[in-house]
Design an enzyme around this catalytic site. Structure first.
Site, PDB file in Angstrom:
ATOM      1  N   GLY A  80       0.810  -1.309  -0.101  1.00 42.15           N
ATOM      2  CA  GLY A  80      -0.059   0.068   0.067  1.00 42.15           C
ATOM      3  C   GLY A  80       0.956   1.312  -0.100  1.00 42.15           C
ATOM      4  O   GLY A  80       1.858   1.356  -0.786  1.00 42.15           O
ATOM      5  N   CYS A  81       0.547   2.042   0.745  1.00 38.37           N
ATOM      6  CA  CYS A  81       1.028   3.454   0.831  1.00 38.37           C
ATOM      7  C   CYS A  81       2.790   3.356   1.146  1.00 38.37           C
ATOM      8  O   CYS A  81       2.993   2.817   2.416  1.00 38.37           O
ATOM      9  CB  CYS A  81       0.735   4.247   1.826  1.00 38.37           C
ATOM     10  SG  CYS A  81       1.433   6.045   2.186  1.00 38.37           S
ATOM     11  N   PHE A  82       3.809   3.282   0.382  1.00 40.71           N
ATOM     12  CA  PHE A  82       5.124   3.085   0.461  1.00 40.71           C
ATOM     13  C   PHE A  82       5.749   3.983   1.727  1.00 40.71           C
ATOM     14  O   PHE A  82       6.707   3.368   2.134  1.00 40.71           O
ATOM     15  CB  PHE A  82       5.827   3.291  -0.624  1.00 40.71           C
ATOM     16  CG  PHE A  82       5.806   4.608  -1.574  1.00 40.71           C
ATOM     17  CD1 PHE A  82       5.686   5.595  -0.807  1.00 40.71           C
ATOM     18  CD2 PHE A  82       6.133   4.406  -2.862  1.00 40.71           C
ATOM     19  CE1 PHE A  82       5.700   6.834  -1.783  1.00 40.71           C
ATOM     20  CE2 PHE A  82       6.121   5.663  -3.798  1.00 40.71           C
ATOM     21  CZ  PHE A  82       5.866   6.919  -2.963  1.00 40.71           C
TER      22      PHE A  82
END
Length: 286
Positions: A80-82
Protein backbone atom coordinates in the site's frame (compact mmCIF):
# COMPACT_ATOMS: atom_id res chain seq x y z
CA UNK A 1 -2.44 8.39 -0.61
CA UNK A 2 -3.78 6.43 2.32
CA UNK A 3 -1.74 7.49 5.36
CA UNK A 4 -3.25 5.05 7.82
CA UNK A 5 -0.67 3.14 9.87
CA UNK A 6 -1.22 -0.53 10.70
CA UNK A 7 -1.94 -1.56 14.26
CA UNK A 8 -0.86 -4.80 15.87
CA UNK A 9 -2.74 -7.78 14.41
CA UNK A 10 -4.20 -10.64 16.41
CA UNK A 11 -2.70 -13.19 14.02
CA UNK A 12 -0.12 -13.29 11.19
CA UNK A 13 -2.94 -12.32 8.82
CA UNK A 14 -4.51 -9.67 11.03
CA UNK A 15 -2.64 -6.50 10.04
CA UNK A 16 -4.27 -3.19 9.33
CA UNK A 17 -3.11 -2.28 5.83
CA UNK A 18 -2.49 -3.87 2.44
CA UNK A 19 1.00 -3.94 0.90
CA UNK A 20 3.45 -5.93 -1.49
CA UNK A 21 6.64 -8.03 -1.16
CA UNK A 22 9.29 -8.87 -3.67
CA UNK A 23 12.33 -11.09 -3.45
CA UNK A 24 15.99 -10.75 -2.66
CA UNK A 25 18.79 -10.68 -5.15
CA UNK A 26 22.42 -9.68 -4.99
CA UNK A 27 23.74 -6.99 -7.25
CA UNK A 28 27.15 -5.68 -8.24
CA UNK A 29 28.70 -2.76 -10.07
CA UNK A 30 28.05 0.96 -9.71
CA UNK A 31 25.19 2.19 -7.57
CA UNK A 32 22.12 2.76 -9.80
CA UNK A 33 20.80 6.31 -10.03
CA UNK A 34 18.06 7.27 -7.55
CA UNK A 35 15.35 7.47 -10.21
CA UNK A 36 15.92 4.01 -11.71
CA UNK A 37 16.74 0.77 -9.90
CA UNK A 38 16.08 -2.42 -11.84
CA UNK A 39 16.28 -6.08 -11.05
CA UNK A 40 19.77 -7.56 -10.86
CA UNK A 41 20.58 -10.00 -13.65
CA UNK A 42 22.40 -12.41 -11.34
CA UNK A 43 21.12 -13.77 -8.04
CA UNK A 44 24.71 -14.32 -6.90
CA UNK A 45 26.00 -10.83 -7.66
CA UNK A 46 27.23 -8.79 -4.69
CA UNK A 47 26.21 -5.27 -3.79
CA UNK A 48 29.11 -2.98 -2.98
CA UNK A 49 27.07 0.22 -2.80
CA UNK A 50 27.81 2.70 -0.03
CA UNK A 51 26.54 6.22 0.60
CA UNK A 52 28.52 8.85 -1.33
CA UNK A 53 31.42 10.36 0.67
CA UNK A 54 30.92 13.74 2.33
CA UNK A 55 32.10 16.71 0.30
CA UNK A 56 33.59 18.27 3.45
CA UNK A 57 36.50 16.27 4.85
CA UNK A 58 35.50 17.36 8.37
CA UNK A 59 31.99 15.97 7.94
CA UNK A 60 31.56 12.53 9.49
CA UNK A 61 28.55 10.39 8.51
CA UNK A 62 26.64 8.64 11.32
CA UNK A 63 28.56 5.70 12.79
CA UNK A 64 26.24 3.05 11.35
CA UNK A 65 26.67 4.59 7.89
CA UNK A 66 30.45 4.27 8.16
CA UNK A 67 30.27 0.65 9.29
CA UNK A 68 27.37 -0.55 7.12
CA UNK A 69 27.99 -3.95 5.50
CA UNK A 70 28.46 -4.01 1.74
CA UNK A 71 27.61 -7.67 1.10
CA UNK A 72 23.89 -7.12 0.65
CA UNK A 73 20.81 -8.67 -0.87
CA UNK A 74 17.77 -6.75 -2.06
CA UNK A 75 14.06 -7.39 -1.71
CA UNK A 76 11.20 -5.45 -3.27
CA UNK A 77 8.31 -5.12 -0.85
CA UNK A 78 5.01 -3.27 -1.02
CA UNK A 79 1.80 -3.18 0.97
CA UNK A 80 0.00 0.00 0.00
CA UNK A 81 1.26 3.47 0.88
CA UNK A 82 5.03 3.14 0.58
CA UNK A 83 5.84 5.73 3.25
CA UNK A 84 4.72 3.51 6.12
CA UNK A 85 6.07 0.34 4.49
CA UNK A 86 9.51 1.96 4.33
CA UNK A 87 9.37 2.51 8.09
CA UNK A 88 8.04 -0.98 8.85
CA UNK A 89 10.85 -2.77 7.03
CA UNK A 90 13.54 -0.24 7.91
CA UNK A 91 13.01 -1.04 11.59
CA UNK A 92 14.16 -4.65 11.18
CA UNK A 93 17.60 -5.70 12.41
CA UNK A 94 19.74 -6.49 9.39
CA UNK A 95 18.11 -3.97 7.05
CA UNK A 96 20.72 -1.48 5.81
CA UNK A 97 18.70 0.92 3.65
CA UNK A 98 15.32 1.37 1.97
CA UNK A 99 14.13 3.11 -1.20
CA UNK A 100 10.51 3.81 -2.10
CA UNK A 101 9.28 3.44 -5.67
CA UNK A 102 7.10 1.43 -8.01
CA UNK A 103 6.95 -2.19 -9.20
CA UNK A 104 4.70 -4.93 -10.49
CA UNK A 105 3.43 -3.37 -13.73
CA UNK A 106 4.33 -2.95 -17.38
CA UNK A 107 3.74 0.79 -17.82
CA UNK A 108 6.97 2.59 -18.80
CA UNK A 109 8.53 5.24 -16.56
CA UNK A 110 6.05 5.15 -13.67
CA UNK A 111 5.82 8.22 -11.44
CA UNK A 112 3.70 9.07 -8.41
CA UNK A 113 1.02 10.80 -10.50
CA UNK A 114 1.19 8.35 -13.42
CA UNK A 115 1.64 4.87 -11.98
CA UNK A 116 -0.29 2.97 -14.62
CA UNK A 117 -0.49 -0.69 -13.55
CA UNK A 118 2.34 -0.46 -11.01
CA UNK A 119 2.02 -0.63 -7.22
CA UNK A 120 3.78 1.52 -4.67
CA UNK A 121 6.76 -0.50 -3.47
CA UNK A 122 9.87 -0.42 -1.30
CA UNK A 123 13.28 -1.81 -2.14
CA UNK A 124 14.94 -3.19 0.98
CA UNK A 125 18.69 -3.77 1.06
CA UNK A 126 19.69 -6.10 3.88
CA UNK A 127 22.63 -8.12 5.17
CA UNK A 128 21.94 -11.83 4.59
CA UNK A 129 24.33 -12.70 7.41
CA UNK A 130 21.87 -11.05 9.83
CA UNK A 131 18.47 -11.36 8.16
CA UNK A 132 16.79 -14.03 6.07
CA UNK A 133 14.39 -13.33 3.23
CA UNK A 134 11.85 -15.50 5.01
CA UNK A 135 11.88 -12.98 7.86
CA UNK A 136 10.88 -10.27 5.38
CA UNK A 137 8.03 -12.51 4.24
CA UNK A 138 7.01 -12.93 7.90
CA UNK A 139 6.84 -9.16 8.24
CA UNK A 140 4.82 -8.91 5.04
CA UNK A 141 2.17 -11.31 6.32
CA UNK A 142 2.11 -9.66 9.75
CA UNK A 143 1.08 -6.44 7.96
CA UNK A 144 -1.27 -7.90 5.38
CA UNK A 145 -4.95 -7.45 6.27
CA UNK A 146 -7.20 -9.96 4.45
CA UNK A 147 -10.30 -7.91 5.31
CA UNK A 148 -9.15 -4.97 3.16
CA UNK A 149 -9.60 -4.80 -0.60
CA UNK A 150 -7.33 -2.18 -2.24
CA UNK A 151 -9.34 0.64 -3.77
CA UNK A 152 -6.65 1.22 -6.41
CA UNK A 153 -4.08 -0.86 -8.25
CA UNK A 154 -1.33 1.23 -6.65
CA UNK A 155 -2.15 -0.40 -3.30
CA UNK A 156 -2.42 -3.98 -4.62
CA UNK A 157 -0.54 -6.48 -2.42
CA UNK A 158 2.15 -8.18 -4.47
CA UNK A 159 5.09 -10.55 -4.21
CA UNK A 160 7.75 -9.86 -6.83
CA UNK A 161 10.43 -12.58 -6.78
CA UNK A 162 13.87 -11.62 -8.05
CA UNK A 163 15.13 -15.17 -8.65
CA UNK A 164 13.98 -18.77 -8.55
CA UNK A 165 14.77 -19.29 -4.87
CA UNK A 166 12.82 -16.21 -3.89
CA UNK A 167 9.91 -17.28 -6.09
CA UNK A 168 9.74 -20.65 -4.36
CA UNK A 169 9.78 -19.04 -0.91
CA UNK A 170 7.15 -16.49 -1.92
CA UNK A 171 4.81 -19.20 -3.23
CA UNK A 172 5.29 -21.28 -0.10
CA UNK A 173 4.55 -18.32 2.16
CA UNK A 174 1.38 -17.52 0.26
CA UNK A 175 0.23 -21.13 0.43
CA UNK A 176 0.68 -21.08 4.21
CA UNK A 177 -1.25 -17.81 4.44
CA UNK A 178 -4.09 -19.13 2.25
CA UNK A 179 -4.36 -22.16 4.53
CA UNK A 180 -5.17 -19.75 7.37
CA UNK A 181 -7.38 -17.40 5.35
CA UNK A 182 -8.31 -17.97 1.72
CA UNK A 183 -8.46 -14.22 1.15
CA UNK A 184 -4.65 -14.24 1.14
CA UNK A 185 -5.04 -15.62 -2.40
CA UNK A 186 -5.52 -12.03 -3.57
CA UNK A 187 -1.80 -11.41 -3.06
CA UNK A 188 -0.34 -11.60 -6.57
CA UNK A 189 3.01 -13.19 -7.35
CA UNK A 190 4.51 -11.26 -10.27
CA UNK A 191 7.35 -12.61 -12.37
CA UNK A 192 8.86 -9.25 -13.28
CA UNK A 193 11.12 -8.02 -10.49
CA UNK A 194 11.86 -4.58 -11.93
CA UNK A 195 11.77 -1.63 -9.56
CA UNK A 196 11.78 2.10 -10.32
CA UNK A 197 12.71 4.50 -7.52
CA UNK A 198 10.41 7.41 -6.74
CA UNK A 199 11.57 11.03 -6.71
CA UNK A 200 13.74 12.14 -3.79
CA UNK A 201 10.85 14.11 -2.27
CA UNK A 202 9.13 10.78 -1.49
CA UNK A 203 12.18 9.16 0.15
CA UNK A 204 12.23 9.03 3.97
CA UNK A 205 8.95 10.97 4.08
CA UNK A 206 8.18 10.12 7.73
CA UNK A 207 11.68 11.18 8.74
CA UNK A 208 11.45 14.55 6.99
CA UNK A 209 8.29 15.39 8.93
CA UNK A 210 10.52 15.75 12.02
CA UNK A 211 12.79 18.74 11.47
CA UNK A 212 15.12 18.14 14.41
CA UNK A 213 15.99 14.58 13.42
CA UNK A 214 16.32 15.49 9.75
CA UNK A 215 18.56 18.47 10.51
CA UNK A 216 20.81 16.37 12.76
CA UNK A 217 21.31 13.80 10.02
CA UNK A 218 21.70 16.35 7.24
CA UNK A 219 24.48 18.03 9.23
CA UNK A 220 26.48 14.81 8.82
CA UNK A 221 25.58 14.04 5.20
CA UNK A 222 26.43 15.88 1.97
CA UNK A 223 23.07 16.04 0.21
CA UNK A 224 19.46 14.82 -0.09
CA UNK A 225 20.44 11.66 -1.94
CA UNK A 226 22.85 10.68 0.83
CA UNK A 227 20.05 11.20 3.35
CA UNK A 228 17.73 8.98 1.31
CA UNK A 229 20.38 6.24 1.21
CA UNK A 230 21.59 6.59 4.80
CA UNK A 231 21.35 3.49 7.05
CA UNK A 232 20.93 5.79 10.05
CA UNK A 233 18.05 7.59 8.32
CA UNK A 234 16.50 4.20 7.53
CA UNK A 235 16.58 3.10 11.17
CA UNK A 236 15.40 6.49 12.44
CA UNK A 237 12.42 6.27 10.08
CA UNK A 238 11.57 2.91 11.60
CA UNK A 239 11.39 4.51 15.04
CA UNK A 240 9.37 7.49 13.80
CA UNK A 241 6.85 5.17 12.18
CA UNK A 242 6.41 3.32 15.47
CA UNK A 243 7.84 0.03 14.22
CA UNK A 244 10.78 -0.34 16.61
CA UNK A 245 10.39 -0.49 20.37
CA UNK A 246 11.70 2.65 22.13
CA UNK A 247 13.70 0.52 24.55
CA UNK A 248 15.97 -0.39 21.63
CA UNK A 249 17.34 3.16 21.60
CA UNK A 250 19.65 2.28 24.48
CA UNK A 251 21.54 0.04 22.06
CA UNK A 252 20.96 2.08 18.89
CA UNK A 253 21.80 5.60 20.04
CA UNK A 254 25.56 5.29 19.59
CA UNK A 255 25.12 3.84 16.09
CA UNK A 256 22.70 6.57 15.08
CA UNK A 257 24.98 9.35 16.28
CA UNK A 258 22.09 11.72 16.99
CA UNK A 259 21.97 14.46 19.65
CA UNK A 260 19.81 14.04 22.76
CA UNK A 261 16.89 16.11 21.48
CA UNK A 262 16.65 14.08 18.26
CA UNK A 263 16.79 10.83 20.25
CA UNK A 264 13.96 12.14 22.43
CA UNK A 265 11.91 12.73 19.29
CA UNK A 266 12.49 9.14 18.15
CA UNK A 267 11.53 7.80 21.56
CA UNK A 268 8.35 9.87 21.78
CA UNK A 269 7.24 8.94 18.27
CA UNK A 270 7.90 5.24 18.85
CA UNK A 271 5.82 5.33 22.03
CA UNK A 272 3.02 7.33 20.41
CA UNK A 273 2.73 5.25 17.24
CA UNK A 274 4.07 1.95 18.55
CA UNK A 275 3.01 -1.10 16.55
CA UNK A 276 6.06 -3.24 17.36
CA UNK A 277 3.96 -6.09 18.77
CA UNK A 278 2.82 -6.81 15.20
CA UNK A 279 6.32 -8.00 14.34
CA UNK A 280 7.21 -10.50 17.06
CA UNK A 281 7.14 -13.38 14.57
CA UNK A 282 9.36 -11.58 12.06
CA UNK A 283 11.80 -10.57 14.76
CA UNK A 284 12.16 -14.12 16.04
CA UNK A 285 12.88 -15.50 12.58
CA UNK A 286 15.85 -13.22 11.83
Amino acid sequence: MDRRRPSAPASPLGGRSAFFVGAATRSSGPEPPPDRIAKSTSPSARSTSTPPPPTDAAMQPPPMDRTAPTDLEAAVVALGCFWNVEAAFGALDGVVRTTVGYAGGQAPDPAYATLGDHAEAVRVEYAPARLRYTALLDRFWSLFDPTLTPAKRRYQPLLVPQNAEQAEQARASRADAVAQDERAERVEIVGDGNFCAAALRHQKHLLRRHDDVTAALQARLPDARALARSPAATLATGYLGGHRHPSRLADDQDRLGLPADALSTLRAAARRHGSWNAFVQAGRST
